[in-house]
Design a protein around this motif. Structure first.
Motif, PDB file in Angstrom:
ATOM      1  N   ARG A   1      -8.839   5.932  -7.520  1.00  0.00           N
ATOM      2  CA  ARG A   1      -7.390   5.827  -7.320  1.00  0.00           C
ATOM      3  C   ARG A   1      -6.784   4.753  -8.223  1.00  0.00           C
ATOM      4  O   ARG A   1      -5.584   4.762  -8.467  1.00  0.00           O
TER       5      ARG A   1
ATOM      6  N   ASP B   1      -0.020   7.485  -4.593  1.00  0.00           N
ATOM      7  CA  ASP B   1      -0.391   6.199  -3.981  1.00  0.00           C
ATOM      8  C   ASP B   1       0.615   5.111  -4.348  1.00  0.00           C
ATOM      9  O   ASP B   1       1.034   5.012  -5.513  1.00  0.00           O
TER      10      ASP B   1
ATOM     11  N   GLU C   1       0.098  14.032 -12.514  1.00  0.00           N
ATOM     12  CA  GLU C   1       0.746  14.488 -11.288  1.00  0.00           C
ATOM     13  C   GLU C   1      -0.177  15.349 -10.431  1.00  0.00           C
ATOM     14  O   GLU C   1       0.056  15.506  -9.222  1.00  0.00           O
ATOM     15  N   LYS C   2      -1.227  15.890 -11.021  1.00  0.00           N
ATOM     16  CA  LYS C   2      -2.163  16.701 -10.255  1.00  0.00           C
ATOM     17  C   LYS C   2      -3.218  15.862  -9.542  1.00  0.00           C
ATOM     18  O   LYS C   2      -3.983  16.387  -8.715  1.00  0.00           O
ATOM     19  N   SER C   3      -3.274  14.579  -9.862  1.00  0.00           N
ATOM     20  CA  SER C   3      -4.259  13.704  -9.217  1.00  0.00           C
ATOM     21  C   SER C   3      -3.904  13.518  -7.745  1.00  0.00           C
ATOM     22  O   SER C   3      -2.731  13.329  -7.403  1.00  0.00           O
ATOM     23  N   PRO C   4      -4.897  13.556  -6.857  1.00  0.00           N
ATOM     24  CA  PRO C   4      -4.604  13.326  -5.430  1.00  0.00           C
ATOM     25  C   PRO C   4      -4.091  11.914  -5.168  1.00  0.00           C
ATOM     26  O   PRO C   4      -3.532  11.647  -4.107  1.00  0.00           O
ATOM     27  N   PHE C   5      -4.279  11.033  -6.152  1.00  0.00           N
ATOM     28  CA  PHE C   5      -3.854   9.637  -5.987  1.00  0.00           C
ATOM     29  C   PHE C   5      -2.529   9.344  -6.687  1.00  0.00           C
ATOM     30  O   PHE C   5      -2.095   8.198  -6.727  1.00  0.00           O
TER      31      PHE C   5
ATOM     32  N   HIS D   1      -3.746   7.811  -0.407  1.00  0.00           N
ATOM     33  CA  HIS D   1      -4.465   9.052  -0.111  1.00  0.00           C
ATOM     34  C   HIS D   1      -5.862   8.706   0.420  1.00  0.00           C
ATOM     35  O   HIS D   1      -6.572   7.880  -0.161  1.00  0.00           O
ATOM     36  N   ARG D   2      -6.233   9.321   1.547  1.00  0.00           N
ATOM     37  CA  ARG D   2      -7.518   9.029   2.204  1.00  0.00           C
ATOM     38  C   ARG D   2      -7.711   7.507   2.280  1.00  0.00           C
ATOM     39  O   ARG D   2      -8.657   6.940   1.751  1.00  0.00           O
TER      40      ARG D   2
ATOM     41  N   ALA E   1      -5.116   8.204 -12.833  1.00  0.00           N
ATOM     42  CA  ALA E   1      -4.727   8.576 -11.469  1.00  0.00           C
ATOM     43  C   ALA E   1      -3.229   8.452 -11.254  1.00  0.00           C
ATOM     44  O   ALA E   1      -2.630   9.239 -10.515  1.00  0.00           O
TER      45      ALA E   1
END
Length: 514
Positions: free
Chosen positions: A424, A440, A433-437, A415-416, A429
């Motif tokens: 991350r 990864d 499950e809600k983590s943007p990472f 992610h990013r 992280a």
């Protein structure tokens, strides 16, 4: 000209007019290019036609130092499986790590184009291509790189990190404003080379003591581009032969003197009468009856000096460069370090204690991802009988490589992916499950490689990175240069087998509340 071409030319010379022979020779590259594009076993692999037709675009990128960036762009265009030369395929796909470095059967041996030892030179850990030879040398060295050995070596590491902090402190105090702007990169090199010098040879290179590079190390850095050029000539044996013949005696003497300094250091260490728990002690005290010959010790420790120092300094340099440009991340790490340790002393800030700092580990993991010390994993050869990698069947003898730089920055896996985001790597992280990472693919990053040829020095590298970064952040306040023109963009750095670093300017003060 290859042997086959020479023999063909001799046959043509006897049967055809000279003009016809010359025409055939001139047309050969074009005929070969057509074969490579349409009839070669790899002709179905995606990639740019110019790179598939001839090795020349690859060599141009190598000599310009842009090879990892050029191949990253090509991966973005053509996908994770890429043909980068008429006979070579590279991968930016996580599954390739296991399939190349831990195959179920038949090792992928190192490609001699890159790894073979120079004529007349002894074998080292790096250029031991045959598995039995590599295993023999690695077995003799491995005891010096275990966690148990590292525990005994900790006082040596602590000594030089203390000296690093002292030297930087003297530099700050010498300024009336008590603030300096310095290039921090060389200081990381000073520390890592001095540490390995003491652990490997029983004596440092005195870089920190003198606040400058030892001549041996300065020559090493100056030879990196030359090494890339020599590697490029190996694709054309006739060119390599001519180049080797053209090396002046004066340069050969410089190379010999360079190597002799390591030989002298090894000789002095082997004659120590006192016992010391360094890396060399395990080689000296080998009780297996299969110890390394002295010439292999000399060349292996010369190689390890670079592999065990420059790579660690590269990660530290890149990580610090990102931290000063992201003050919020820097402050989070400072808060963790200063909140955990009452002092920066050797008794308080131990290697064991540093291992448990989650944000420190996350910052360094992100540094390893973005500032890959070896951005391009040099090729291995597909074993006899061929192999399937990432679903693609490849004939035996095909050079295959992994593009760590491209894969570590691939938005498919991170992610990013181009952003410095240590979060991350925090445990939550990958658990939330809600983590943007959460999605990864952390297994895509294998900074120390895998399998029987993975980096032996990874425990030492982690220890040095944690201690150096934590000790400096405990003692000093870092900030970006006031002039943004002095900020370094890590993505602009060129690669000549190693990363060619440029100044990493930082503002430095003694910590305000100390």
């Amino acid at each position: 000209m290859s042997i086959a071409m020479t023999e063909m030319f001799q046959v043509w010379s006897g049967l055809l007019p000279l003009g016809t022979v010359l025409l055939l020779l001139v047309s050969y590259p074009f005929v070969r290019a057509i074969y490579n594009l349409y009839f070669h076993p790899l002709s179905n692999i995606p990639g740019p036609r110019t790179w598939a037709a001839t090795r020349l675009p690859f060599i141009r990128a190598l000599l310009r130092g842009t090879i990892v960036h050029d191949i990253q762009k090509l991966h973005r265009q053509y996908g994770p499986i890429l043909r980068i030369a008429p006979n070579e395929v590279t991968f930016a796909q996580p599954e390739a790590w296991d399939e190349i470095f831990r195959p179920p059967q038949g090792q992928f041996l190192k490609d001699p184009i890159w790894w073979r030892r120079p004529p007349g030179k002894p074998m080292s850990l790096i250029n031991a291509i045959e598995p039995d030879e590599h295993a023999r040398i690695r077995k003799a060295l491995a005891p010096g790189f275990t966690p148990r050995a590292l525990k005994a070596q900790e006082p040596f590491i602590q000594r030089y990190v203390t000296l690093l902090a002292d030297r930087l402190g003297e530099t700050v105090l010498a300024e009336p404003s008590s603030r300096v702007e310095i290039d921090i990169g060389p200081w990381f090199n000073f520390a890592t080379f001095d540490i390995f010098g003491d652990l490997g040879f029983g004596e440092s290179f005195d870089c920190l003591q003198n606040s400058r590079f030892h001549p041996w190390i300065a020559l090493l850095f100056n030879s990196v581009k030359a090494a890339a050029f020599i590697s490029a000539t190996r694709f054309y044996p006739a060119v390599e032969y001519i180049l080797m013949k053209c090396i002046p005696p004066s340069l050969k003497k410089v190379q010999q003197d360079h190597f002799q300094q390591i030989v002298d250091k090894v000789h002095r260490r082997l004659n120590y009468e006192m016992e010391r728990p360094d890396i060399m002690s395990h080689v000296v005290n080998d009780r297996t009856g299969h110890g390394l010959p002295i010439d292999e010790i000399n060349i292996t420790f010369m190689v390890l000096t670079t592999a065990g120092s420059e790579t660690t300094a590269t990660v530290l340099s890149g990580t610090m460069n990102y931290l000063i440009q992201h003050p919020d991340k820097l402050q989070s790490l400072v808060d963790e370090v200063r909140g955990r340790f009452a002092s920066g002393s050797e008794n308080d800030m131990t290697l064991d204690a540093l291992r448990s700092l989650p944000y420190l580990n996350a910052v360094l993991s992100e540094g390893l991802r973005l500032c890959t010390p070896i951005p391009w994993v040099l090729p291995r050869l597909v074993p006899p009988g061929g192999a399937t990698i990432c679903g693609v069947s490849l004939p035996e003898g095909t050079p295959v490589s992994i593009q760590a730089y491209a894969m570590n920055r691939d938005p498919t896996y991170f992610h990013r992916a181009d952003s410095f985001l240590p979060e991350r790597w925090l445990p939550e992280a990958s658990a939330d499950e809600k983590s943007p990472f959460f999605g990864d693919k952390r297994e895509a990053m294998q900074a120390f490689s895998l399998g029987v040829r993975s980096c032996m020095g990874q425990h030492l590298a982690w220890a040095e990175m944690r201690l150096i970064l934590a000790r400096l952040l405990w003692n000093f306040d870092f900030e970006a240069p006031e002039d943004k023109a002095k900020w370094l963009n890590w993505e602009d750095l060129r690669t000549f087998l190693l990363v060619e670093k440029r100044p990493i300017n930082v503002g430095l003060r003694l910590r305000a509340d100390k």
